[in-house]
Design an enzyme around this catalytic site. Sequence first.
Site, short mmCIF file in Angstrom:
data_model
loop_
_atom_site.label_atom_id
_atom_site.label_comp_id
_atom_site.label_asym_id
_atom_site.label_seq_id
_atom_site.Cartn_x
_atom_site.Cartn_y
_atom_site.Cartn_z
N LYS A 53 0.84 -1.20 0.00
CA LYS A 53 0.00 0.00 0.00
C LYS A 53 0.87 1.25 0.00
CE LYS A 53 -3.76 -2.32 2.45
NZ LYS A 53 -4.40 -2.63 3.74
N GLN A 97 -3.74 -1.06 9.97
CA GLN A 97 -3.86 -2.40 9.39
C GLN A 97 -4.46 -3.37 10.41
OE1 GLN A 97 -3.34 -3.11 6.22
NE2 GLN A 97 -3.56 -5.31 6.31
N ASP A 120 -10.03 4.17 4.99
CA ASP A 120 -10.46 2.77 5.00
C ASP A 120 -11.99 2.67 5.10
OD1 ASP A 120 -9.05 0.44 4.78
OD2 ASP A 120 -8.64 0.22 6.93
N1 GUN Z 1 -6.64 -6.14 6.76
C1 GUN Z 1 -7.08 -6.83 5.68
N2 GUN Z 1 -7.80 -6.02 4.86
C2 GUN Z 1 -7.80 -4.80 5.43
C3 GUN Z 1 -8.38 -3.56 5.05
O1 GUN Z 1 -9.04 -3.40 4.01
N3 GUN Z 1 -8.16 -2.53 5.91
C4 GUN Z 1 -7.45 -2.68 7.05
N4 GUN Z 1 -7.29 -1.60 7.84
N5 GUN Z 1 -6.90 -3.82 7.43
C5 GUN Z 1 -7.07 -4.88 6.61
#
Ligand code: GUN
Length: 292
Positions: A53, A97, A120
Amino acid sequence: MTEILDGKKTAEEIQEGLAERIERLQTEKGIRPGLAVVLVGEDPASAIYVRMKSKRAAKLGMHSEVLKFPATTTKDELHKAIDGLNLNSDIHGILVQLPLPDHLDPHETIDWIMPAKDVDGLTAISQGLLYRGQPCLAPCTPKGMLRLLDVYGITTEGKNVVVVGRSELVGRPLAVMLSSRKRNATVTVAHTRTRNLGEITKKADIVAIAAGKAHMLNASHFSEGVVVIDAGTNTIPCPEAKNGQKLVGDVDYESVSKLASYITPVPGGVGPMTVCMLLENTFEAALMASEG
Ligand code: GUN
């Protein structure tokens, strides 16, 4: 004929456009979108996702930061770090995350992010706005799944759409978005307690799956011509692979691709779209900040 919903190519095309818009925002308004990704603990899969990311954000010309904390980080320490990001004018998007170590409550942690920087789309405020149908930063995976349908000209208007999975990250927000006045789908949400799943999915025009179970659905679950969009990312043993593992979706691609009209591959389907929507949300958050 089955057409592949190519998330990798679609994401690359969207990102090209985004890079231009990012450059323009910088030259015209002096604002460079900034993304901060917070990683707590040593989960190897999370570390890979976070790196990806952050690298993509930097590649598009964004300011990109990764804040890493040990698994022993306390709630107060984490809140303090998020406070710093909330106040930092170089940062327009914050992502914590998931999963977090057990002693940290994910809801409490996520809700510490100010909603304007919640790229998010997971804070209670963002979820509430989405539920109400008000403008908001929408969660990246469902947003990416719907964008993929849009790009391929697949409408949801009046169609029977079955969502398999009710997670807070994907299934539930996806069902809300599909049933909105913009999408007008007739939505059924199926999950692990659903009886006779195949009877339900067979009646669907579109099946969107985010159940987190490798090859949970096969050709026997679908009717000819169905559109299948698979958000599953499961690793299974694979002796032929270099690392002894391979990534597969929740759908048995091999058999289902023979009868679907459109289908997403795994990898290369929904995954790249999720990252792409995170970058788009960060750009949108920066744009909103620039407009006051
Ligand atoms: N862990 C797996 N997918 C995601 C996501 O889309 N956002 C976040 N914050 N953590 C994740």
